[in-house]
Design a protein around this motif. Structure first.
Motif, PDB file in Angstrom:
ATOM      1  N   ARG A  49       1.377  -1.730  -0.217  1.00  0.00           N
ATOM      2  CA  ARG A  49       0.143  -0.362   0.023  1.00  0.00           C
ATOM      3  C   ARG A  49       0.506   1.458  -0.010  1.00  0.00           C
ATOM      4  O   ARG A  49       0.311   2.155  -0.726  1.00  0.00           O
ATOM      5  CB  ARG A  49      -0.939   0.231   1.006  1.00  0.00           C
ATOM      6  CG  ARG A  49      -1.446   1.396   1.518  1.00  0.00           C
ATOM      7  CD  ARG A  49      -2.714   1.057   2.787  1.00  0.00           C
ATOM      8  NE  ARG A  49      -1.873   0.889   3.604  1.00  0.00           N
ATOM      9  CZ  ARG A  49      -1.453   2.383   4.620  1.00  0.00           C
ATOM     10  NH1 ARG A  49      -1.101   3.367   4.098  1.00  0.00           N
ATOM     11  NH2 ARG A  49      -1.066   1.940   6.021  1.00  0.00           N
ATOM     12  N   LEU A  50       1.962   1.392   0.821  1.00  0.00           N
ATOM     13  CA  LEU A  50       2.780   2.536   0.953  1.00  0.00           C
ATOM     14  C   LEU A  50       3.328   2.907  -0.099  1.00  0.00           C
ATOM     15  O   LEU A  50       3.497   3.788  -0.826  1.00  0.00           O
ATOM     16  CB  LEU A  50       4.025   2.541   2.461  1.00  0.00           C
ATOM     17  CG  LEU A  50       2.937   2.574   3.347  1.00  0.00           C
ATOM     18  CD1 LEU A  50       4.010   2.210   4.922  1.00  0.00           C
ATOM     19  CD2 LEU A  50       2.418   4.099   3.431  1.00  0.00           C
ATOM     20  N   ASP A  51       3.956   1.356  -1.016  1.00  0.00           N
ATOM     21  CA  ASP A  51       4.977   1.642  -2.274  1.00  0.00           C
ATOM     22  C   ASP A  51       4.155   1.546  -3.159  1.00  0.00           C
ATOM     23  O   ASP A  51       4.910   2.662  -4.687  1.00  0.00           O
ATOM     24  CB  ASP A  51       4.728  -0.017  -2.423  1.00  0.00           C
ATOM     25  CG  ASP A  51       6.539  -0.241  -1.119  1.00  0.00           C
ATOM     26  OD1 ASP A  51       7.309   0.399  -0.901  1.00  0.00           O
ATOM     27  OD2 ASP A  51       6.522  -1.711  -1.821  1.00  0.00           O
ATOM     28  N   VAL A  52       2.674   2.070  -3.155  1.00  0.00           N
ATOM     29  CA  VAL A  52       1.866   2.800  -4.753  1.00  0.00           C
ATOM     30  C   VAL A  52       1.141   3.898  -4.314  1.00  0.00           C
ATOM     31  O   VAL A  52       0.783   4.565  -5.073  1.00  0.00           O
ATOM     32  CB  VAL A  52       0.738   1.783  -4.921  1.00  0.00           C
ATOM     33  CG1 VAL A  52       1.512  -0.232  -5.313  1.00  0.00           C
ATOM     34  CG2 VAL A  52      -0.391   1.581  -4.004  1.00  0.00           C
ATOM     35  N   GLY A  53       1.699   3.908  -2.696  1.00  0.00           N
ATOM     36  CA  GLY A  53       1.621   5.780  -2.390  1.00  0.00           C
ATOM     37  C   GLY A  53      -0.049   5.722  -2.355  1.00  0.00           C
ATOM     38  O   GLY A  53      -0.660   7.173  -1.916  1.00  0.00           O
ATOM     39  N   LEU A  54      -0.436   4.717  -1.433  1.00  0.00           N
ATOM     40  CA  LEU A  54      -2.049   4.529  -1.043  1.00  0.00           C
ATOM     41  C   LEU A  54      -2.122   5.041   0.536  1.00  0.00           C
ATOM     42  O   LEU A  54      -1.332   4.594   1.683  1.00  0.00           O
ATOM     43  CB  LEU A  54      -2.873   3.632  -1.223  1.00  0.00           C
ATOM     44  CG  LEU A  54      -3.450   3.104  -2.815  1.00  0.00           C
ATOM     45  CD1 LEU A  54      -3.448   2.513  -3.684  1.00  0.00           C
ATOM     46  CD2 LEU A  54      -4.076   4.431  -4.031  1.00  0.00           C
ATOM     47  N   LYS A  55      -2.826   5.771   0.792  1.00  0.00           N
ATOM     48  CA  LYS A  55      -3.291   6.052   1.854  1.00  0.00           C
ATOM     49  C   LYS A  55      -4.340   5.114   2.621  1.00  0.00           C
ATOM     50  O   LYS A  55      -4.718   4.026   1.660  1.00  0.00           O
ATOM     51  CB  LYS A  55      -4.279   7.636   2.265  1.00  0.00           C
ATOM     52  CG  LYS A  55      -3.362   8.389   2.716  1.00  0.00           C
ATOM     53  CD  LYS A  55      -3.619   9.572   2.312  1.00  0.00           C
ATOM     54  CE  LYS A  55      -2.401  10.601   2.056  1.00  0.00           C
ATOM     55  NZ  LYS A  55      -3.512  11.947   2.313  1.00  0.00           N
ATOM     56  N   ILE A  56      -5.039   4.174   3.622  1.00  0.00           N
ATOM     57  CA  ILE A  56      -5.499   3.675   4.181  1.00  0.00           C
ATOM     58  C   ILE A  56      -7.608   3.782   3.690  1.00  0.00           C
ATOM     59  O   ILE A  56      -7.654   2.428   3.178  1.00  0.00           O
ATOM     60  CB  ILE A  56      -5.711   3.252   6.149  1.00  0.00           C
ATOM     61  CG1 ILE A  56      -4.125   2.626   6.061  1.00  0.00           C
ATOM     62  CG2 ILE A  56      -6.954   1.975   6.167  1.00  0.00           C
ATOM     63  CD1 ILE A  56      -3.837   2.565   8.094  1.00  0.00           C
ATOM     64  N   LYS A  57      -7.534   5.337   3.698  1.00  0.00           N
ATOM     65  CA  LYS A  57      -9.192   5.561   3.610  1.00  0.00           C
ATOM     66  C   LYS A  57      -9.146   5.098   2.163  1.00  0.00           C
ATOM     67  O   LYS A  57      -9.947   4.761   1.543  1.00  0.00           O
ATOM     68  CB  LYS A  57      -8.707   7.539   4.018  1.00  0.00           C
ATOM     69  CG  LYS A  57     -10.424   7.111   3.379  1.00  0.00           C
ATOM     70  CD  LYS A  57     -11.177   8.597   3.829  1.00  0.00           C
ATOM     71  CE  LYS A  57     -12.314   8.839   3.726  1.00  0.00           C
ATOM     72  NZ  LYS A  57     -12.089  10.715   3.955  1.00  0.00           N
TER      73      LYS A  57
END
Length: 97
Positions: A49-57
């Motif tokens: 998730r962090l690698d693709v730049g997404l937040k939890i929301k």
């Protein structure tokens, strides 16, 4: 004084030169919560998730689940259902193509 002058000339020579350093580091390398070597499903999910730049929301909206579900998977060690696991796998496979 002469030694100081030589040092100043040396320093000025160093400052006049331009160097470019390229290091193979991800943008999350300085994030203390970044799982650099993930072991569990939750750590792998968080890393991706962090690698693709997404937040939890953002991930929750894309997977059509609640933010609490993402938090439970990433931080509390809860495993998603088989159907949700398949959605997660398909979603992240898109980023690896």
């Amino acid at each position: 004084m002469h030694a100081l002058q030589n040092n100043n000339q040396f320093l000025s020579l160093l400052l006049d030169q331009k160097y470019t350093f390229t290091l193979p580091m991800g943008k999350n390398i300085f994030n203390k919560d970044y799982p650099a070597m993930p072991k569990s499903f939750g750590e792998k999910l968080k890393k991706h998730r962090l690698d693709v730049g997404l937040k939890i929301k953002e991930l929750a909206v894309l997977l059509n689940v609640t933010e609490s579900s993402i938090i439970n998977w990433e931080k509390r060690g809860i495993t998603p259902t088989k159907m949700t696991s398949d959605k997660i796998k398909k979603f992240f496979d898109k980023f690896n193509e």
